[in-house]
Scaffold this active site. Structure first.
Site, PDB file in Angstrom:
ATOM      1  N   MET A  35     -59.777  18.235  30.531  1.00 54.51           N
ATOM      2  CA  MET A  35     -59.948  17.418  29.301  1.00 54.51           C
ATOM      3  C   MET A  35     -58.604  16.802  29.231  1.00 54.51           C
ATOM      4  O   MET A  35     -57.927  16.438  28.154  1.00 54.51           O
ATOM      5  CB  MET A  35     -60.141  18.219  28.143  1.00 54.51           C
ATOM      6  CG  MET A  35     -61.708  18.717  28.329  1.00 54.51           C
ATOM      7  SD  MET A  35     -62.596  19.132  26.862  1.00 54.51           S
ATOM      8  CE  MET A  35     -61.544  20.339  26.006  1.00 54.51           C
ATOM      9  N   GLY A  36     -57.596  16.641  30.321  1.00 58.03           N
ATOM     10  CA  GLY A  36     -56.361  16.096  30.098  1.00 58.03           C
ATOM     11  C   GLY A  36     -55.226  16.982  29.340  1.00 58.03           C
ATOM     12  O   GLY A  36     -55.441  18.278  29.374  1.00 58.03           O
ATOM     13  N   LEU A  38     -52.381  17.989  30.575  1.00 61.27           N
ATOM     14  CA  LEU A  38     -52.461  18.480  31.798  1.00 61.27           C
ATOM     15  C   LEU A  38     -50.983  19.537  31.624  1.00 61.27           C
ATOM     16  O   LEU A  38     -49.940  19.123  31.119  1.00 61.27           O
ATOM     17  CB  LEU A  38     -52.327  17.849  32.930  1.00 61.27           C
ATOM     18  CG  LEU A  38     -53.647  17.038  33.235  1.00 61.27           C
ATOM     19  CD1 LEU A  38     -53.458  16.408  34.476  1.00 61.27           C
ATOM     20  CD2 LEU A  38     -54.880  18.054  33.199  1.00 61.27           C
ATOM     21  N   HIS A  42     -53.402  23.840  34.918  1.00 63.35           N
ATOM     22  CA  HIS A  42     -54.081  22.727  35.646  1.00 63.35           C
ATOM     23  C   HIS A  42     -53.423  22.373  36.982  1.00 63.35           C
ATOM     24  O   HIS A  42     -54.207  22.357  37.996  1.00 63.35           O
ATOM     25  CB  HIS A  42     -54.068  21.565  34.790  1.00 63.35           C
ATOM     26  CG  HIS A  42     -54.741  21.605  33.429  1.00 63.35           C
ATOM     27  ND1 HIS A  42     -54.170  21.316  32.315  1.00 63.35           N
ATOM     28  CD2 HIS A  42     -56.257  21.831  33.052  1.00 63.35           C
ATOM     29  CE1 HIS A  42     -55.119  21.395  31.208  1.00 63.35           C
ATOM     30  NE2 HIS A  42     -56.088  21.676  31.707  1.00 63.35           N
ATOM     31  N   GLY A 152     -60.104  27.929  35.525  1.00 68.85           N
ATOM     32  CA  GLY A 152     -59.165  28.880  35.178  1.00 68.85           C
ATOM     33  C   GLY A 152     -59.959  30.131  34.459  1.00 68.85           C
ATOM     34  O   GLY A 152     -60.734  29.874  33.665  1.00 68.85           O
ATOM     35  N   ASP A 155     -60.455  30.765  30.559  1.00 69.72           N
ATOM     36  CA  ASP A 155     -61.799  30.561  29.722  1.00 69.72           C
ATOM     37  C   ASP A 155     -62.713  31.415  30.813  1.00 69.72           C
ATOM     38  O   ASP A 155     -63.811  30.818  31.257  1.00 69.72           O
ATOM     39  CB  ASP A 155     -62.072  28.970  30.052  1.00 69.72           C
ATOM     40  CG  ASP A 155     -61.146  28.240  29.143  1.00 69.72           C
ATOM     41  OD1 ASP A 155     -61.012  28.512  27.637  1.00 69.72           O
ATOM     42  OD2 ASP A 155     -60.568  27.453  29.693  1.00 69.72           O
ATOM     43  N   ARG A 192     -53.443  23.345  23.968  1.00 74.53           N
ATOM     44  CA  ARG A 192     -53.708  23.618  22.707  1.00 74.53           C
ATOM     45  C   ARG A 192     -52.095  24.047  22.094  1.00 74.53           C
ATOM     46  O   ARG A 192     -51.732  23.975  21.045  1.00 74.53           O
ATOM     47  CB  ARG A 192     -54.549  24.526  21.915  1.00 74.53           C
ATOM     48  CG  ARG A 192     -55.953  23.917  22.068  1.00 74.53           C
ATOM     49  CD  ARG A 192     -57.014  24.749  21.275  1.00 74.53           C
ATOM     50  NE  ARG A 192     -58.322  23.961  21.167  1.00 74.53           N
ATOM     51  CZ  ARG A 192     -59.276  23.812  21.976  1.00 74.53           C
ATOM     52  NH1 ARG A 192     -59.072  24.552  23.016  1.00 74.53           N
ATOM     53  NH2 ARG A 192     -60.275  22.990  21.696  1.00 74.53           N
TER      54      ARG A 192
HETATM   55  O1  PAF Z   1     -62.035  23.796  30.455  1.00 71.67           O
HETATM   56  C1  PAF Z   1     -62.300  22.618  29.991  1.00 71.67           C
HETATM   57  O2  PAF Z   1     -61.171  22.048  30.141  1.00 71.67           O
HETATM   58  C2  PAF Z   1     -63.605  21.865  29.823  1.00 71.67           C
HETATM   59  O3  PAF Z   1     -64.157  22.724  29.005  1.00 71.67           O
HETATM   60  C3  PAF Z   1     -64.094  21.387  30.923  1.00 71.67           C
HETATM   61  C4  PAF Z   1     -64.594  22.449  32.021  1.00 71.67           C
HETATM   62  C5  PAF Z   1     -63.427  20.388  31.686  1.00 71.67           C
HETATM   63  C6  PAF Z   1     -65.346  20.343  30.418  1.00 71.67           C
HETATM   64  O4  PAF Z   1     -65.028  19.566  29.298  1.00 71.67           O
END
Ligand code: PAF
Length: 283
Positions: A35-36, A38, A42, A152, A155, A192
């Site tokens: 979701m950017g 980064l 990432h 990752g 999560d 975040r």
């Molecule tokens: O983990 C994330 O950043 C988001 O949940 C994902 C997998 C890109 C889906 O929007």
């Protein structure tokens, strides 16, 4: 491997056409959905994808359907130019950053059912979150058709849900879980983290520190005692508030009540002011 001429795609049709050509010339495709905003976490996934694939695609899309809190969606950091600069130092070849309209030309009414997997932890405290994740990831998998997709382990529950989704959809995508990347003080990297005030950032290392110390209490202290200890240690800091701490089986993510229940994971969500941080540890 760093790729020259990284390309940005905004439209599905263009990316699909490009990937069709690449596939026709025998190239394997690795995919990192993001979701950017980064960070090194990432970029580590992108480098891992580069080790295992000829072409790496990174999506940058803040998916509205997975946010159950409108404030969280609004606050979520967005800066594609900076993300692109960072990706230029990695094996990423194609960046896919569609508009919301492109991804959702009409409302996505699909309801996934992940059973018990989605009734605990993130599923319980963020109702609808995993349905939104499954909606967007299934769409992205249909568009990119990757051989492997990299996620990752911060999560942890998301990885379990995506593995279940892939099974349900008979998808051939191989899910590759990758270790959590941490700051030098142990804080799990997250988009975040930049939203934390400096006071909250200063106390954030307590979360990982407490999880690590909890390991030393096992197996002398019971599961229940370890849970209570972790919650009280973190909550003892007035700037932190635990939303949940669960000790679960790493397969079905159901809470365990004894240490001999297979491989267990401690998963925590903590509010640091308005910002919600999650982390986990394998016991
Ligand atoms: O983990 C994330 O950043 C988001 O949940 C994902 C997998 C890109 C889906 O929007």
């Amino acid at each position: 491997m760093i790729v020259d001429n990284m390309k940005l795609f905004r439209e599905i049709v263009d990316l699909k056409e490009q990937l069709k050509q690449d596939r026709a010339s025998g190239k394997s495709i690795g995919f990192v959905p993001t979701m950017g905003a980064l960070h090194e976490g990432h970029l580590t996934l992108v480098r891992e994808a580069g080790e295992h694939s000829d072409i790496v695609v990174v999506s940058v899309f803040v998916n509205p359907t997975q946010f159950n809190d409108p404030g969280d969606l609004e606050r979520y950091p967005r800066d594609l130019d900076t993300d692109m600069e960072k990706l230029e130092t990695t094996p990423c070849k194609y960046v896919f950053s569609p508009s919301v309209k492109e991804m959702y030309p009409e409302k996505d009414e699909r309801i996934f059912n992940f059973g018990a997997l989605e009734n605990v932890m993130e599923g319980e405290f963020r109702p609808g979150h995993f349905n939104g994740v499954a909606q967007v990831v299934s769409k992205l998998f249909d568009i990119v058709e990757p051989d492997k997709a990299f996620f990752g382990m911060k999560d942890f529950q998301q990885v379990a849900v995506i593995k279940a989704m892939v099974k349900q959809l008979n998808s051939k995508v191989e899910i590759v879980p990758c270790d959590t990347v941490r700051e030098s003080d142990g804080v799990a990297m997250s988009s975040r983290n930049n939203l934390l005030t400096s006071e909250h950032r200063d106390v954030a290392p307590l979360i990982n520190k407490t999880l690590k110390e909890a390991r030393n209490l096992i197996p002398e202290r019971s599961v229940e005692e370890v849970k209570e200890w972790v919650v009280s240690q973190v909550n003892a800091n007035p700037l932190l508030e635990v939303e949940y701490f669960e000790i679960v089986n790493d397969e079905d993510l159901q809470p365990v009540n004894a240490w001999n229940s297979g491989c267990t994971v401690g998963c925590i969500a903590v509010f640091a002011g308005e910002i919600r941080l999650i982390d986990n540890i394998i016991f």
